[in-house]
Structure formats: structure tokens, C-alpha cells
Scaffold this active site. Structure first.
Site, PDB file in Angstrom:
ATOM      1  N   GLU A  60       0.798  -1.222   0.000  1.00 22.95           N
ATOM      2  CA  GLU A  60       0.000   0.000   0.000  1.00 22.95           C
ATOM      3  C   GLU A  60       0.831   1.272   0.000  1.00 22.95           C
ATOM      4  O   GLU A  60       0.440   2.281  -0.589  1.00 22.95           O
ATOM      5  CB  GLU A  60      -0.952  -0.003   1.197  1.00 22.95           C
ATOM      6  N   HIS A 129      -9.921  -6.099   9.767  1.00 21.57           N
ATOM      7  CA  HIS A 129     -10.509  -5.759   8.474  1.00 21.57           C
ATOM      8  C   HIS A 129     -11.853  -5.049   8.624  1.00 21.57           C
ATOM      9  O   HIS A 129     -12.584  -4.909   7.635  1.00 21.57           O
ATOM     10  CB  HIS A 129     -10.705  -7.022   7.621  1.00 21.57           C
TER      11      HIS A 129
END
Length: 325
Positions: A60, A129
Site C-alpha cells: 500500500e 478488516h
């Protein structure tokens, strides 16, 4: 009008951006051949090719850094980070570079990226998550943070975000992608920083955003059957934050409830509540109530997960207690 799912509304906005500006490109994990983790970019690779639909490595910081650098060089990248939890790995690039480069260069350089990412629990994806970090990003000057809760806003906000020269965190709730709604066939935009009164009422104002909007509307329906009229306001963006619309509502109702999925301690609901106290104190007939997620890591077990997220029953009970006080 045409009925679209929220994912289809976002897809439409992305296609328009790609069709209208040859400098626009999409970057992210699994957005090409796989079509995106939530099927938003399905078919894009075949239509636009690998030059403009760029599958990126599972890194990322590299994705965000490459997007910011290309934006500084004149391109218009729209980035997909699979969940907002993963943006933690790109926090330095987002907060210290994208958000600050225009200010630190005295306007000579800007980084007009749109970073699409997914927030919220309810999907059974466990603690790492299922978090809500949009409030974190809303605390950073230089970033725009939008939180569409329906297809109409999703498309209208995307169109507005594409036109601005600042970095945008475009936050999509994981449970809303299949939500259907009417979208005008003619072109329109939703202004950034303008909240929406999505249900009018006279007894109490509920201020919320993103995935909690539908939960609050459900609670309002239940309360309406008990002759309690709730006004529901969808903020639509957290930065810039429209506090004038909720203030006007509180001036009418005299009471306010702030609902968010995030944890209460340090949550963005505290900012909303404090701003309302500053603006609407003279109108308040009782203290502002905050209804938030339980302060625990998100459980994986479905029943426990559901117990941590505010639901309509909890909102109904809290509002009834408020009105009895």
C-alpha cells in the site's frame, strides 16, 4: 431516473472520469483482471487497457506513493486501497505528503488523487478488516473525506471529487455496495461539504453518516409508529464538515443524537457533538447523546460482531430514554 446499485454508481463515475480525461488512470490491488474486490472495476481492463487500469503489488505504501508522485507530475490517479485498514501501511504518504504538498510548496505543486477505500464492520471479516478510520483522516488539514451512503450521493460526490485539486479519501461502506437507489439520467453533482436532511422530523435530530444512515432511518420508522418524529441528517462528508445543517435542525427539534459505527473514545462523533454544542447550545433541551460502536476489537463471530455495532433497537431505546428525561 434509473435504478443503480451503489457499486454501479461508483463505476459510472469512474468510467466518466476515464472517458473525459486521458490523464486519468486507476491504480490498485486486483482492480484489473479480477475486477476489484467489490466488483466496482469489473470489465474496466478490457475496455481501457493495462496502461490506464494498473494492477499494483500488495504494498500500500508503494501504491499511494506512486499515485501521489504521478499526481504531482500532472496525472489524475484514482486509487483503490482494498480496505481502510490497509491504508495504515500508507499513512506517511497520505498524511505527510498528499495532504501537505500544496501548502508546503506554496501552491506550486499539488497531489489531486482520489483514494477509494472500504470502511466498516458487519461483513464477518474480524478485527483487522472491520475498522472505521475515516474520522482519523478527517482530522488532517489538506485532505477531503467523503462518505456516500446511497447511489445518488456516490455518483454525485465522485463527480465533484474528480473536479477538485486536493487529495480525497472516498470512503465506501462494505455493506452498502448492493444498495439500490434512483439516480437521475441527466448530469448532476453533489456538493462536497453539504449535509442532507434525508428525513424530516420535529422531536429529535439524528446526525450520522455512511453505513449508519440506513440504520437510523430504520429506527426513525419504528419511532414514527410510536408518534415520535425523528429528523435524520446524513453528513455526506466529514471534511469539510457541514455543521450548519444539523444546527438548523436542532434549533427546530431541541434535541440531538449523534450516531456512528466507530468507537466512542476519540471518535468523530465527539467532533460533531462538540461543534453542535458550540453552535446550538441555546436550543438544546437535553444533553447531546452519542451512540457508537462498542470499544472492543471487532469479533469474528457473527453474533458478537452484531452486538458491537449500533442497531436500530439501540437507537430507538436511547431516543425514548432521552425524551423521558
Amino acid at each position: 431516473m434509473v435504478e443503480l446499485r451503489l457499486r454501479e454508481a461508483i463505476s459510472k463515475g469512474l468510467r466518466e472520469a476515464l472517458d473525459n480525461d486521458e490523464k486519468c488512470l486507476l491504480m490498485g490491488e486486483d482492480i484489473g483482471e479480477y475486477g476489484g474486490a467489490y466488483a466496482v472495476t469489473k470489465g474496466f481492463l478490457d475496455q481501457y487497457g493495462e496502461k490506464r487500469i494498473r494492477d499494483m503489488p500488495i504494498a500500500e505504501s508503494i501504491i499511494a506513493g506512486a499515485a501521489i508522485g504521478s499526481a504531482m507530475g500532472g496525472l489524475k490517479p484514482i486509487v483503490e486501497i482494498m480496505t481502510i485498514n490497509f491504508t495504515l501501511l500508507a499513512m506517511d504518504q497520505i498524511v505527510n505528503h498528499a495532504a501537505k504538498i500544496r501548502y508546503m510548496s506554496n501552491g506550486q505543486i499539488s497531489a489531486p488523487i482520489i483514494l477509494r477505500t472500504v470502511t466498516g464492520g458487519g461483513g464477518g471479516l474480524a478485527a483487522t478488516h472491520s475498522q472505521n478510520f475515516e474520522g482519523w483522516y478527517a482530522s488532517v488539514p489538506g485532505l477531503i473525506v467523503v462518505t456516500p451512503s446511497n447511489p445518488y450521493d456516490a455518483l454525485g460526490l465522485m463527480r465533484s471529487c474528480i473536479e477538485i485539486n486536493d487529495p480525497v479519501i472516498y470512503v465506501e461502506h462494505c455493506l452498502l455496495y448492493s444498495m439500490r437507489g434512483d439516480v437521475p439520467e441527466e448530469y448532476y453533482k453533489v456538493p462536497i461539504g453539504q449535509a442532507s436532511v434525508i428525513r424530516e422530523g420535529t422531536d429529535v435530530t439524528v446526525v450520522t453518516y455512511s453505513g449508519m444512515v440506513n440504520v437510523c432511518l430504520e429506527a426513525a420508522d419504528i419511532l414514527a409508529s410510536q408518534n415520535i418524529n425523528v429528523e435524520v441528517i446524513d453528513l455526506r462528508s466529514l471534511r469539510p464538515l457541514d455543521i450548519d445543517t444539523p444546527t438548523s435542525s436542532v434549533a427546530k427539534t431541541g434535541r440531538a443524537v449523534v450516531v456512528e459505527e466507530n468507537w466512542k473514545t476519540g471518535g468523530f462523533g465527539a467532533e460533531i457533538s462538540t461543534s453542535l454544542h458550540e453552535k446550538a447550545f441555546d436550543y438544546l433541551e437535553s444533553p447531546i447523546i452519542r451512540i457508537c460502536g462498542e470499544e472492543v476489537p471487532m469479533p469474528y463471530t457473527r453474533k458478537l460482531e452484531s452486538a458491537t455495532i449500533p442497531n436500530s433497537s439501540r437507537i430507538v431505546n436511547e431516543i425514548k430514554l432521552m425524551l423521558r428525561a
